[in-house]
Design an enzyme around this catalytic site. Structure first.
Site: not given
Ligand code: AGP
Length: 607
Positions: A2, A27, A74, A100-101, A481, A485, A488, A504, A602
């Protein structure tokens, strides 16, 4: 997640709110709304499901008013819908709230309000807050907000306006970020300074438990006990240009291509040739203290955790200090043993990830020392930590992180070097790593110059429903990672395994429809990695291999991506770069909304 924007001053509020909300789009959100207070005392409220431009189209051109609040939501409590979108109002529409929250005791508050005869219009936790403020029976909006918050448990950043006193916005913070933007006879509020970039760079950060009453000419910050708190504005270094596409089709592409220059900037002033070490004043630690740590524990979430794993490996390699990484989201709930001789490292791009922030607080409560590897200056985690290394990656708009993660790896390399040089790493080895770090920007540029080869391989992966990413030891966090990516932004199922684990279990899944991306640096494990790749090929699996020039793939049929060699400890940083472009070009071929993947935010400011 949010976003909040608020404006009070001499200009029309609606366009400023809408522009601010558009800047917070990155975000992640599913609905948006604004409330503007006009001269005649009634709030004009417009809310819409979907994008900010849909909201902007729905706001009547004649919407007039110089005070207002806006929100991107959100969904947490209740589905994305117009009635659940913020602002939420009291029964008479006088009080308007954006939040927010998460309010933890919302169910109890809603039940109580219903029992008292209040008709709730939405399914949200926030609406309860609007009713509580309206029913607080206090003389001022400030006192009413304090009284309402006294009944609430949970996390919040809120902005509240009252149509009966349209000369102020009252804001409060507890666990969700909130800044006040200071202008010339106009003031702003926002959950993220990015929303204010066109208007002011002078901001005041609220701390948890603080409130502020913001008028067109100033602000007063105070506690829930009504004690005034003095605050001095700080300057945020953020420009409009940094938040624009600058000719790129997507922010993710722009941010991938910024890496050579951003890494160079990050290294500036931090390489200590004389001692073959890193200069990390932000850690706020004497060398003797640094030497005293017997263990390192890295905490982060999602990709930050995967990079944390890479970082822990670097620390063990260079400093020979036992190090490991753990998801901050799990750590804080398992009653961890906190040791005084462990250095805790919290890693986060946004600096606002709730799980990571709460893990830091848990460690500190139990006497542990935490340093942060954080990108956003002045963010909650950065301020909470006992010291740290700012990543200086610049703003990252794409939800899928790229350059900030590269900066985290570089940050870990600097930390590992500094720790190594107070342990057993020789000056010569320190100098070797320094040279490797200095070579990184040029080598990243070299990889990016070969984008078309990587793009072709990425497009060929786009048709797979499911993929494996494999690597070993230093290559495994890279594979993790890379898979993250890919999933996502392409919405393809992607899983990472250590190559050694294939036999395994996972090998059972290999066939012509399940391609594998193999991370095969030219290190001591190259033979074993190649053997695993041959096993995949022998079962009909397609392969993309990311490797070093000179590695002989023999008769292995594969899409090959070569990257320049650095020092073996630093190679994982470079191995990650092509995986960013693989994901990007696969998602682009699929026509996905690359910068705003569905269901993701984000910065994850709720638990
Ligand atoms: C990364 O591509 C992601 N969107 C996500 O995993 C992110 O790294 C994670 O939410 C942690 O965010 P931060 O680095 O802002 O703490």
């Amino acid at each position: 997640m949010c976003g909040i924007v608020g404006y009070i001053g001499a200009q029309q509020a609606a366009p400023i709110l809408l522009e601010g909300l558009a800047r917070l789009e990155y975000r992640g959100y599913d609905s948006a709304g604004i409330a503007v207070l006009g001269a005649r005392g009634a709030a004009k409220v417009v809310r819409r499901v979907g994008r900010v431009h849909a909201l902007a189209a729905a706001v009547p051109a004649k919407t007039s008013g110089r005070v207002g609040i806006g929100h991107t939501r959100w969904a947490t409590h209740g589905v994305p819908s117009e009635t659940n979108a913020h602002p939420h109002a009291s029964a008479d529409g006088r009080i308007q709230v954006v939040h927010n929250g998460i309010i933890d005791n919302a169910a109890a508050l809603r039940a109580r309000l219903t029992a008292e005869g209040v008709e709730l219009a939405s399914e949200t936790d926030t609406e309860a807050l609007a009713h509580l403020i309206a029913r607080a029976n206090e003389d001022t909006l400030e006192a009413a907000v304090v009284a309402a918050l006294a009944q609430v448990t949970g996390t919040y950043a809120i902005a509240v306006v009252d149509a009966a006193t349209p000369d102020r916005i009252v804001v409060a913070r507890n666990g969700s970020p909130l800044v006040i933007g200071v202008g010339e006879r106009e003031m702003f509020v926002a959950s993220d300074a990015a929303a204010l970039v066109r208007h002011t760079s002078s901001v005041v950060h609220l701390e948890d438990g603080e409130l502020a009453s913001v008028t067109a000419t100033g602000f007063r910050t105070f506690t829930r006990e009504h004690e005034d708190v003095a605050k001095t504005p700080t300057t945020v270094e953020l420009t409009v240009e940094e938040l624009e596409l600058a000719g790129h089709e997507h922010f993710m592409h722009k941010e991938i291509h910024e890496q050579p220059s951003s890494v160079e900037r990050m290294l500036g002033g931090r390489l200590d040739d004389r001692f073959g070490s890193a200069r990390l004043d932000g850690l706020r630690m004497e060398l003797r203290e640094l030497r005293g740590f017997r263990r390192v524990k890295v905490l982060g979430c999602g990709s930050a955790y995967y990079v944390g794993q890479l970082g822990a490996g670097l620390i063990e390699d260079l400093a020979r200090v036992p190090a490991d990484a753990e998801p901050a989201s799990e750590f804080r709930y398992r009653n961890p043993v906190i040791e005084p001789d462990t250095l805790y490292v919290a890693v986060s791009q946004s600096g606002e990830t709730a799980d990571t922030l709460f893990a830091v607080r848990e460690i500190q409560r139990k006497g542990g020392r935490v340093v942060g590897l954080v990108n956003v200056v002045g963010s909650s985690i950065a301020r909470q930590c006992d010291g740290g290394i700012y990543l200086h990656a610049g703003p990252e708009v794409s939800v899928a992180s790229t350059k900030a993660l590269t900066h985290m790896s570089v940050g870990f390399a600097l930390l590992a070097l500094a720790l190594g040089r107070v342990h057993d790493l020789s000056h010569a080895d320190g100098a070797r790593i320094l040279a490797g770090l200095q070579a990184l920007p040029g080598q990243i540029a070299e990889i990016l110059a070969d984008e078309e080869t990587i793009a072709e391989a990425g497009r060929r992966l786009a048709d797979a429903r499911s993929l494996f990413f494999i690597g070993r030891v230093r290559g495994f966090p890279v594979a993790r990672e890379a898979a993250q990516k890919f999933k996502e932004i392409t919405y393809r199922h992607a899983e990472a395994y250590p190559s050694s684990e294939l036999k395994h279990g996972p090998l059972a899944l290999i066939d012509a429809d399940l391609p594998t991306v193999a991370i095969i640096p030219d290190d001591g494990l190259v033979g074993r990695n190649l053997a695993a790749a041959h096993e995949i090929r022998a079962r009909g699996g397609r392969l993309t291999v990311i490797t070093h020039p000179g590695v002989d793939l023999g008769d292995l049929e594969a899409d090959r991506i070569d990257i320049p060699r650095n020092e073996p400890e630093l190679d994982p940083i470079l191995l990650t770069i092509p995986t960013q472009l693989l994901a990007y070009h696969a998602a682009r071929a699929l026509g996905e909304d690359i910068d705003r993947p569905r269901n993701l935010a984000k910065s994850v400011t709720v638990e």
